[in-house]
Design a protein around this motif. Structure first.
Motif, PDB file in Angstrom:
ATOM      1  N   LEU A  77       0.825  -1.206   0.000  1.00 41.30           N
ATOM      2  CA  LEU A  77       0.000   0.000   0.000  1.00 41.30           C
ATOM      3  C   LEU A  77       0.860   1.257   0.000  1.00 41.30           C
ATOM      4  O   LEU A  77       0.532   2.245  -0.677  1.00 41.30           O
ATOM      5  CB  LEU A  77      -0.931   0.003   1.217  1.00 41.30           C
ATOM      6  N   LEU A  78       1.949   1.229   0.747  1.00 40.86           N
ATOM      7  CA  LEU A  78       2.854   2.381   0.770  1.00 40.86           C
ATOM      8  C   LEU A  78       3.441   2.630  -0.619  1.00 40.86           C
ATOM      9  O   LEU A  78       3.523   3.778  -1.079  1.00 40.86           O
ATOM     10  CB  LEU A  78       3.968   2.134   1.783  1.00 40.86           C
ATOM     11  N   LEU A  79       3.815   1.547  -1.290  1.00 38.97           N
ATOM     12  CA  LEU A  79       4.353   1.681  -2.645  1.00 38.97           C
ATOM     13  C   LEU A  79       3.289   2.201  -3.620  1.00 38.97           C
ATOM     14  O   LEU A  79       3.559   3.084  -4.450  1.00 38.97           O
ATOM     15  CB  LEU A  79       4.887   0.324  -3.111  1.00 38.97           C
ATOM     16  N   ALA A  80       2.070   1.684  -3.502  1.00 39.86           N
ATOM     17  CA  ALA A  80       0.995   2.115  -4.390  1.00 39.86           C
ATOM     18  C   ALA A  80       0.638   3.584  -4.169  1.00 39.86           C
ATOM     19  O   ALA A  80       0.416   4.338  -5.128  1.00 39.86           O
ATOM     20  CB  ALA A  80      -0.240   1.234  -4.183  1.00 39.86           C
ATOM     21  N   MET A  81       0.589   4.001  -2.909  1.00 38.89           N
ATOM     22  CA  MET A  81       0.265   5.395  -2.614  1.00 38.89           C
ATOM     23  C   MET A  81       1.363   6.332  -3.103  1.00 38.89           C
ATOM     24  O   MET A  81       1.088   7.428  -3.603  1.00 38.89           O
ATOM     25  CB  MET A  81       0.037   5.565  -1.113  1.00 38.89           C
ATOM     26  N   ALA A  82       2.621   5.918  -2.966  1.00 40.33           N
ATOM     27  CA  ALA A  82       3.721   6.741  -3.482  1.00 40.33           C
ATOM     28  C   ALA A  82       3.621   6.877  -4.998  1.00 40.33           C
ATOM     29  O   ALA A  82       3.891   7.943  -5.559  1.00 40.33           O
ATOM     30  CB  ALA A  82       5.062   6.123  -3.079  1.00 40.33           C
ATOM     31  N   HIS A  83       3.216   5.800  -5.662  1.00 36.86           N
ATOM     32  CA  HIS A  83       3.084   5.831  -7.121  1.00 36.86           C
ATOM     33  C   HIS A  83       1.932   6.744  -7.549  1.00 36.86           C
ATOM     34  O   HIS A  83       2.032   7.454  -8.554  1.00 36.86           O
ATOM     35  CB  HIS A  83       2.847   4.411  -7.637  1.00 36.86           C
ATOM     36  N   ILE A  84       0.856   6.767  -6.780  1.00 40.11           N
ATOM     37  CA  ILE A  84      -0.319   7.552  -7.147  1.00 40.11           C
ATOM     38  C   ILE A  84      -0.155   9.029  -6.761  1.00 40.11           C
ATOM     39  O   ILE A  84      -0.477   9.932  -7.545  1.00 40.11           O
ATOM     40  CB  ILE A  84      -1.583   6.967  -6.481  1.00 40.11           C
ATOM     41  N   ARG A  94       7.248   2.576 -10.878  1.00 36.07           N
ATOM     42  CA  ARG A  94       6.672   1.702 -11.888  1.00 36.07           C
ATOM     43  C   ARG A  94       7.550   0.473 -12.139  1.00 36.07           C
ATOM     44  O   ARG A  94       7.081  -0.527 -12.656  1.00 36.07           O
ATOM     45  CB  ARG A  94       6.431   2.456 -13.174  1.00 36.07           C
ATOM     46  N   LYS A  95       8.809   0.539 -11.768  1.00 38.87           N
ATOM     47  CA  LYS A  95       9.704  -0.608 -11.948  1.00 38.87           C
ATOM     48  C   LYS A  95       9.289  -1.785 -11.074  1.00 38.87           C
ATOM     49  O   LYS A  95       9.611  -2.935 -11.387  1.00 38.87           O
ATOM     50  CB  LYS A  95      11.145  -0.206 -11.631  1.00 38.87           C
ATOM     51  N   PHE A  96       8.606  -1.498  -9.950  1.00 45.52           N
ATOM     52  CA  PHE A  96       8.134  -2.571  -9.074  1.00 45.52           C
ATOM     53  C   PHE A  96       6.929  -3.298  -9.674  1.00 45.52           C
ATOM     54  O   PHE A  96       6.756  -4.498  -9.453  1.00 45.52           O
ATOM     55  CB  PHE A  96       7.752  -2.013  -7.703  1.00 45.52           C
ATOM     56  N   PHE A  97       6.105  -2.576 -10.421  1.00 46.37           N
ATOM     57  CA  PHE A  97       4.852  -3.137 -10.933  1.00 46.37           C
ATOM     58  C   PHE A  97       4.964  -3.658 -12.362  1.00 46.37           C
ATOM     59  O   PHE A  97       4.228  -4.568 -12.738  1.00 46.37           O
ATOM     60  CB  PHE A  97       3.739  -2.082 -10.887  1.00 46.37           C
ATOM     61  N   GLU A  98       5.859  -3.083 -13.151  1.00 49.87           N
ATOM     62  CA  GLU A  98       5.901  -3.372 -14.581  1.00 49.87           C
ATOM     63  C   GLU A  98       7.218  -4.036 -14.967  1.00 49.87           C
ATOM     64  O   GLU A  98       8.240  -3.852 -14.307  1.00 49.87           O
ATOM     65  CB  GLU A  98       5.732  -2.079 -15.390  1.00 49.87           C
ATOM     66  N   LEU A  99       7.175  -4.799 -16.055  1.00 53.76           N
ATOM     67  CA  LEU A  99       8.391  -5.371 -16.616  1.00 53.76           C
ATOM     68  C   LEU A  99       9.183  -4.272 -17.321  1.00 53.76           C
ATOM     69  O   LEU A  99       8.621  -3.489 -18.088  1.00 53.76           O
ATOM     70  CB  LEU A  99       8.053  -6.485 -17.601  1.00 53.76           C
ATOM     71  N   SER A 100      10.472  -4.242 -17.051  1.00 53.98           N
ATOM     72  CA  SER A 100      11.331  -3.200 -17.611  1.00 53.98           C
ATOM     73  C   SER A 100      11.972  -3.657 -18.920  1.00 53.98           C
ATOM     74  O   SER A 100      11.920  -4.839 -19.276  1.00 53.98           O
ATOM     75  CB  SER A 100      12.420  -2.823 -16.601  1.00 53.98           C
ATOM     76  N   GLY A 112      18.198  -6.433 -17.468  1.00 52.14           N
ATOM     77  CA  GLY A 112      18.830  -5.266 -16.877  1.00 52.14           C
ATOM     78  C   GLY A 112      18.689  -5.248 -15.371  1.00 52.14           C
ATOM     79  O   GLY A 112      17.916  -6.033 -14.788  1.00 52.14           O
ATOM     80  N   SER A 113      19.420  -4.367 -14.726  1.00 50.36           N
ATOM     81  CA  SER A 113      19.405  -4.304 -13.258  1.00 50.36           C
ATOM     82  C   SER A 113      18.058  -3.846 -12.711  1.00 50.36           C
ATOM     83  O   SER A 113      17.710  -4.163 -11.562  1.00 50.36           O
ATOM     84  CB  SER A 113      20.512  -3.365 -12.768  1.00 50.36           C
ATOM     85  N   ASP A 114      17.274  -3.108 -13.486  1.00 52.39           N
ATOM     86  CA  ASP A 114      15.960  -2.661 -13.009  1.00 52.39           C
ATOM     87  C   ASP A 114      14.996  -3.832 -12.796  1.00 52.39           C
ATOM     88  O   ASP A 114      13.964  -3.672 -12.126  1.00 52.39           O
ATOM     89  CB  ASP A 114      15.340  -1.670 -13.999  1.00 52.39           C
ATOM     90  N   ASP A 115      15.308  -4.982 -13.342  1.00 52.07           N
ATOM     91  CA  ASP A 115      14.450  -6.158 -13.132  1.00 52.07           C
ATOM     92  C   ASP A 115      14.421  -6.579 -11.668  1.00 52.07           C
ATOM     93  O   ASP A 115      13.480  -7.256 -11.232  1.00 52.07           O
ATOM     94  CB  ASP A 115      14.936  -7.328 -13.991  1.00 52.07           C
ATOM     95  N   LEU A 116      15.435  -6.194 -10.901  1.00 55.70           N
ATOM     96  CA  LEU A 116      15.486  -6.580  -9.490  1.00 55.70           C
ATOM     97  C   LEU A 116      14.400  -5.881  -8.675  1.00 55.70           C
ATOM     98  O   LEU A 116      13.994  -6.379  -7.629  1.00 55.70           O
ATOM     99  CB  LEU A 116      16.867  -6.277  -8.915  1.00 55.70           C
ATOM    100  N   TYR A 117      13.923  -4.718  -9.141  1.00 55.28           N
ATOM    101  CA  TYR A 117      12.790  -4.068  -8.473  1.00 55.28           C
ATOM    102  C   TYR A 117      11.545  -4.945  -8.577  1.00 55.28           C
ATOM    103  O   TYR A 117      10.791  -5.104  -7.609  1.00 55.28           O
ATOM    104  CB  TYR A 117      12.504  -2.703  -9.110  1.00 55.28           C
ATOM    105  N   PHE A 118      11.315  -5.495  -9.745  1.00 59.00           N
ATOM    106  CA  PHE A 118      10.163  -6.376  -9.971  1.00 59.00           C
ATOM    107  C   PHE A 118      10.278  -7.634  -9.102  1.00 59.00           C
ATOM    108  O   PHE A 118       9.280  -8.116  -8.555  1.00 59.00           O
ATOM    109  CB  PHE A 118      10.114  -6.756 -11.447  1.00 59.00           C
ATOM    110  N   VAL A 119      11.487  -8.161  -8.953  1.00 53.19           N
ATOM    111  CA  VAL A 119      11.712  -9.333  -8.101  1.00 53.19           C
ATOM    112  C   VAL A 119      11.384  -9.000  -6.645  1.00 53.19           C
ATOM    113  O   VAL A 119      10.728  -9.782  -5.943  1.00 53.19           O
ATOM    114  CB  VAL A 119      13.168  -9.821  -8.237  1.00 53.19           C
ATOM    115  N   ALA A 120      11.822  -7.825  -6.172  1.00 54.67           N
ATOM    116  CA  ALA A 120      11.546  -7.423  -4.790  1.00 54.67           C
ATOM    117  C   ALA A 120      10.042  -7.310  -4.535  1.00 54.67           C
ATOM    118  O   ALA A 120       9.537  -7.712  -3.476  1.00 54.67           O
ATOM    119  CB  ALA A 120      12.238  -6.098  -4.482  1.00 54.67           C
TER     120      ALA A 120
END
Length: 495
Positions: A77-84, A94-100, A112-120
């Motif tokens: 929720l904290l991540l979603a609210m920060a995004h909104i 958006r790197k957490f929610f979407e494929l980079s 790429g290294s941004d894929d690690l956000y999606f993994v987290a």
């Protein structure tokens, strides 16, 4: 009425390992019979085994386990609210929610290294989702299926969760394999190196698998420890390392193949265990037979065939040298000797030059053979179970710890004229000789009052630690039992 001595009103906890001693307890002597004081209530706790100290780390682990859903939901929720609420932060969130690394011209993805956000993101999601499904879906399913023991319910929900996960990821992996050139064709695993671009489903599949196995490193310490705890922990470390390095070195094809042959076996084992916990022993034995066959074929035949292909076929298909990662054009015959720089290429510089050499080949082969050693050890345990089935004992997972009596404290409440004590499984009443400091009162028979206790008036089961860590768990939580489950307490020595 005369009173020789006044004693404390509360007793607290009495921990003992030998025959209980009831010194310094208030009671009334009526004739030749001694009874506890009717106006006071006392609680005694007996410990079956030696109590272990609950340290701060163990308590924090217990708090984390008890609040997995809350922690996960709050983080998401904290991540979603920060995004909104913060548009400037969206290029990061958006790197957490979407494929980079999407290429709109080809509709394909790269690494790429941004894929690690999606993994987290998926690690946090799996943590909360696993606990939510186990507690609110699978635990009622276990009760509906006739599973009554607490430990059996825990085992049931753990295995059922694996079935839920593998049913989605294993079928996705099989779909990717079936629609590829390497479906039952080992040579195609090594062609077109470096295979940098991939479909969106392949990227999602690979990153979610990576997140799952990283989360399994935590899970192996949350679940009640088995006898092969360290083999399982090592297995998860090697598996996560292989997924991470194969993704960075553009070897997703062989990773997809290995994950498929591993995941299908785990489904068969989980089904056999669930049938056992539900009491369907005959069907369980049949499912276990299918599991043994699938284990041998997948993990000791096809898996070793892939290892053989790395040894025998790779040198003839993947030449040592350096390649343009985008075009696949070979620009140098010398692949050098560096391993980590090239294996991490997909995370460091996905558009540059990547090299392949013999050190990299033997490095991957060594990791795969290390996993094979662990599976051989497990297969030895499986053979013991097969012998048990043949001899009529039924399928029993020899890796699991004993399902017998649980290590719990016993609480005895004293009120009125009753003073039952559970000792070695036998209910006993203390003899008058066990009271060394009597409190004498002259009481008429008509003044005696023996209040009745209803089952609903019993206080919740509660333990007391020898010391406080300053952190308390909400609700009637058995901390010793909880710490034993999460692995923060020292596990019992195996037989």
């Amino acid at each position: 009425m005369a009173a020789k001595e006044a004693l404390p009103e509360t007793v607290g906890e009495l921990l003992y390992d030998e025959k209980p001693s009831l010194d310094n307890k208030p009671y009334n002597q009526i004739g030749g019979m001694m009874l506890p004081a009717a106006s006071k209530q006392h609680t005694m706790t007996r410990k079956k085994t030696k109590r272990k100290e609950d340290g701060l780390i163990a308590t924090l682990c217990a708090v984390f386990v008890e609040h997995q859903i809350g922690i996960s939901v709050n983080l998401l929720l904290l991540l979603a609210m920060a995004h909104i609420l913060f548009p400037r932060a969206r290029r990061r969130t958006r790197k957490f929610f979407e494929l980079s690394y999407h290429d709109p011209t080809t509709d394909r993805y790269t690494q790429g290294s941004d894929d690690l956000y999606f993994v987290a993101f998926w690690i946090v999601l799996f943590t909360g989702l696993r606990c939510l499904v186990m507690d609110y879906v699978l635990t009622p399913a276990a009760q509906w299926g006739g599973v009554t023991s607490r430990k059996a319910k825990v085992r049931f929900t753990e295995q059922a969760w694996l079935i839920v996960y593998y049913s989605v990821l294993w079928t996705s992996g099989l779909y990717l394999m079936y629609n590829s050139k390497y479906w039952f064709n080992l040579r195609e695993l090594w062609t077109d190196f470096p295979t940098q671009s991939m479909a969106g489903l392949m990227k999602w599949y690979y990153l979610v698998q990576f997140a799952f196995w990283l989360q399994q490193i935590v899970v192996v310490n949350i679940e009640e420890r088995r006898k092969d705890h360290w083999q399982m922990f090592t297995h998860h470390i090697f598996t996560s390392a292989l997924i991470f390095t194969s993704y960075g070195f553009y070897q997703t094809k062989v990773g997809n193949a290995i994950l498929c042959i591993m995941d299908g076996v785990d489904i068969a084992l989980a089904v056999a265990k669930i049938l056992k916990y539900m009491g369907f022993q005959t069907v369980c034995d049949a499912a276990f037979g299918f599991f043994v066959l699938s284990w041998f074929l997948c993990r000791h035949v096809y898996y070793l065939a892939i290892c053989w292909s790395i040894w025998a076929q790779v040198p003839h298909i993947m030449d040592s040298g350096c390649y343009e990662s985008k075009s696949g054009v070979k620009i140098s015959l010398d692949g050098g000797n560096n391993i980590m720089k090239n294996v991490m290429h997909g995370y460091r510089d996905s558009g540059g030059v990547v090299c392949f050499n013999e050190n990299i080949r033997f490095g991957f082969l060594g990791l795969l053979l290390a996993l094979q050693v662990i599976t051989i050890i497990w297969f030895g345990m499986i053979c013991r179970v097969v012998y048990g089935v043949i001899s009529g004992k039924g399928a029993e997972d020899s890796r699991s710890d004993d399902e017998g009596a649980e290590d719990e404290d016993e609480e005895v409440e004293v009120q009125g004229s009753t003073f039952p004590v559970q000792y070695d499984g036998v209910s006993r009443t203390p003899s008058p000789s066990q009271f060394q400091r009597p409190l004498e009162e002259e009481v008429g028979v008509e003044a005696l009052h023996f209040p009745r206790r209803s089952s609903s008036s019993r206080r919740p089961y509660k333990k007391s630690n020898g010391r406080s860590s300053g952190i308390s768990l909400p609700g009637p939580v058995d901390k010793k039992e909880l710490l034993g489950r999460i692995g923060c307490d020292k596990p019992p020595e195996s037989d």
